[in-house]
Design a protein around this motif. Structure first.
Motif, short mmCIF file in Angstrom:
data_model
loop_
_atom_site.label_atom_id
_atom_site.label_comp_id
_atom_site.label_asym_id
_atom_site.label_seq_id
_atom_site.Cartn_x
_atom_site.Cartn_y
_atom_site.Cartn_z
N THR A 157 -73.75 -16.81 5.02
CA THR A 157 -72.22 -16.49 5.18
C THR A 157 -72.54 -14.98 6.00
OG1 THR A 157 -72.33 -15.49 2.98
CG2 THR A 157 -71.29 -17.76 2.94
N MET A 158 -71.48 -14.93 6.57
CA MET A 158 -71.27 -13.68 7.36
C MET A 158 -70.04 -12.86 7.03
SD MET A 158 -71.89 -13.32 11.33
CE MET A 158 -70.43 -12.88 12.11
N ILE A 161 -55.39 -20.99 13.07
CA ILE A 161 -55.28 -21.21 14.29
C ILE A 161 -56.21 -22.47 14.55
CG2 ILE A 161 -55.79 -20.48 16.88
CD1 ILE A 161 -55.80 -17.69 15.74
N PRO A 162 -55.54 -23.56 15.12
CA PRO A 162 -56.60 -24.83 15.39
C PRO A 162 -57.74 -24.51 16.12
CG PRO A 162 -54.19 -25.27 15.92
CD PRO A 162 -54.47 -23.69 15.62
N ARG A 174 -60.37 -2.49 18.65
CA ARG A 174 -61.60 -3.45 17.86
C ARG A 174 -60.94 -4.81 17.50
NH1 ARG A 174 -65.29 -1.77 13.15
NH2 ARG A 174 -66.02 -0.40 14.99
N LEU A 175 -61.68 -5.78 18.21
CA LEU A 175 -61.21 -7.11 17.89
C LEU A 175 -62.27 -7.98 17.13
CD1 LEU A 175 -59.31 -9.32 19.19
CD2 LEU A 175 -60.16 -9.32 21.22
N THR A 176 -61.92 -8.84 16.22
CA THR A 176 -62.93 -9.51 15.72
C THR A 176 -62.50 -11.06 15.64
OG1 THR A 176 -63.17 -7.97 14.06
CG2 THR A 176 -64.31 -10.27 13.48
N VAL A 177 -62.98 -11.90 16.28
CA VAL A 177 -62.72 -13.36 16.64
C VAL A 177 -63.77 -14.22 15.87
CG1 VAL A 177 -62.19 -15.01 18.38
CG2 VAL A 177 -61.73 -12.49 18.86
N GLY A 178 -63.19 -15.29 15.16
CA GLY A 178 -64.25 -16.32 14.58
C GLY A 178 -63.50 -17.85 15.25
N PHE A 179 -64.50 -18.34 15.72
CA PHE A 179 -64.23 -19.95 16.34
C PHE A 179 -65.07 -20.70 15.37
CE2 PHE A 179 -64.19 -17.44 20.38
CZ PHE A 179 -62.81 -17.34 20.60
N ASN A 180 -64.05 -21.98 15.34
CA ASN A 180 -64.75 -22.97 14.42
C ASN A 180 -65.20 -22.63 13.21
OD1 ASN A 180 -64.82 -25.74 14.46
ND2 ASN A 180 -67.18 -25.67 15.27
N LEU A 181 -64.41 -21.74 12.24
CA LEU A 181 -64.86 -21.42 11.17
C LEU A 181 -64.39 -22.32 10.03
CD1 LEU A 181 -63.45 -17.72 11.02
CD2 LEU A 181 -65.80 -18.44 11.64
N LYS A 182 -65.18 -22.51 8.99
CA LYS A 182 -64.71 -23.60 7.72
C LYS A 182 -63.79 -22.80 6.97
CE LYS A 182 -69.08 -26.00 7.59
NZ LYS A 182 -68.90 -26.59 8.88
N LEU A 242 -59.86 -17.80 13.98
CA LEU A 242 -59.22 -16.47 13.33
C LEU A 242 -59.34 -15.34 14.43
CD1 LEU A 242 -58.45 -15.38 10.37
CD2 LEU A 242 -60.86 -14.54 10.38
N ILE A 243 -58.33 -14.58 14.29
CA ILE A 243 -58.52 -13.33 15.04
C ILE A 243 -57.94 -12.24 14.35
CG2 ILE A 243 -57.33 -12.06 17.17
CD1 ILE A 243 -57.11 -15.05 18.44
N LYS A 244 -58.70 -10.89 14.44
CA LYS A 244 -58.17 -9.78 13.78
C LYS A 244 -58.36 -8.77 14.67
CE LYS A 244 -60.35 -10.19 9.18
NZ LYS A 244 -61.12 -9.63 7.74
N ILE A 245 -57.44 -7.92 14.79
CA ILE A 245 -57.01 -7.00 15.85
C ILE A 245 -56.62 -5.74 15.25
CG2 ILE A 245 -54.96 -7.84 16.64
CD1 ILE A 245 -56.44 -6.71 19.58
N LYS A 246 -57.41 -4.68 15.43
CA LYS A 246 -57.16 -3.48 14.84
C LYS A 246 -55.88 -2.64 15.59
CE LYS A 246 -59.58 0.76 13.20
NZ LYS A 246 -60.82 1.45 13.42
N ASN A 247 -55.05 -2.03 14.85
CA ASN A 247 -54.01 -1.12 15.34
C ASN A 247 -53.01 -1.89 16.25
OD1 ASN A 247 -54.86 1.08 14.04
ND2 ASN A 247 -56.45 1.56 15.70
N ILE A 248 -52.87 -3.20 16.35
CA ILE A 248 -52.00 -4.06 16.96
C ILE A 248 -50.90 -4.64 15.92
CG2 ILE A 248 -51.62 -5.82 18.57
CD1 ILE A 248 -52.65 -3.57 20.18
N HIS A 249 -49.77 -4.43 16.14
CA HIS A 249 -48.85 -5.12 15.45
C HIS A 249 -47.90 -6.10 16.18
CE1 HIS A 249 -49.74 -3.13 11.71
NE2 HIS A 249 -49.78 -2.07 12.41
N PHE A 250 -47.66 -7.35 15.83
CA PHE A 250 -46.95 -8.25 16.73
C PHE A 250 -45.37 -8.10 16.36
CE2 PHE A 250 -50.07 -11.85 18.51
CZ PHE A 250 -50.90 -10.80 18.61
#
Length: 151
Positions: free
Chosen positions: A3-4, A18-19, A38-46, A54-62
């Motif tokens: 696991t990471m 996210i599909p 800083r951007l953390t992206v996970g593709f095809n996660l279980k 999944l997308i995590k983005i620091k200091n950005i609010h939608f």
């Protein structure tokens, strides 16, 4: 079975559920990779309900309008607002009724091309898939076509 772990963010936004395959479309649409944050992206996660992006983005609010645009790519996504490492708001984005000034019509013969007008679409759903109907030529397109033509 490895696991990471992904670093928690202090402040920012996490877009979850996210599909698989749509994470990249969201990154491109919002130009998140160009934000300098800083951007953390996970593709095809279980996930519990199958695989996901999944997308995590620091200091950005939608904004609520941006969260609604997320629904065009991921109708069942959750947009989580993070402050002080805590989820302070969970937004279940709703499809907007209208999309203006974001996309051009993919129909090369549409009257909107060559005219000083902004691309305007009404949002429809067909079998739970969002579709965009051009205000000018009245043709309806799957969101992927419109996004592809607007790269």
């Amino acid at each position: 079975n490895s696991t990471m772990t992904v670093e928690a963010i202090e402040n920012g936004t996490v877009i979850d559920h996210i599909p698989t395959g749509q994470g990249l479309a969201i990154l491109r649409h919002f130009k998140l990779d160009e934000s300098g944050n800083r951007l953390t992206v996970g593709f095809n996660l279980k996930g519990r309900r199958g695989n996901k992006d999944l997308i995590k983005i620091k200091n950005i609010h939608f904004t609520s309008a941006e969260a609604a645009q997320v629904a065009l790519f991921a109708p069942n996504a959750t947009v989580n607002v993070i402050q002080n490492f805590e989820v302070v708001q969970k937004i279940k984005p709703q499809l907007p009724e209208k999309v203006e000034g974001i996309f051009a019509c993919p129909n090369d013969n549409c009257a909107s091309h060559g005219e000083p007008v902004v691309g305007t679409f009404t949002v429809k759903t067909n079998n739970n898939e969002p579709r965009l109907k051009c205000f000018f030529c009245e043709k309806t397109y799957p969101i992927e076509w419109v996004v592809q033509k607007n790269k």
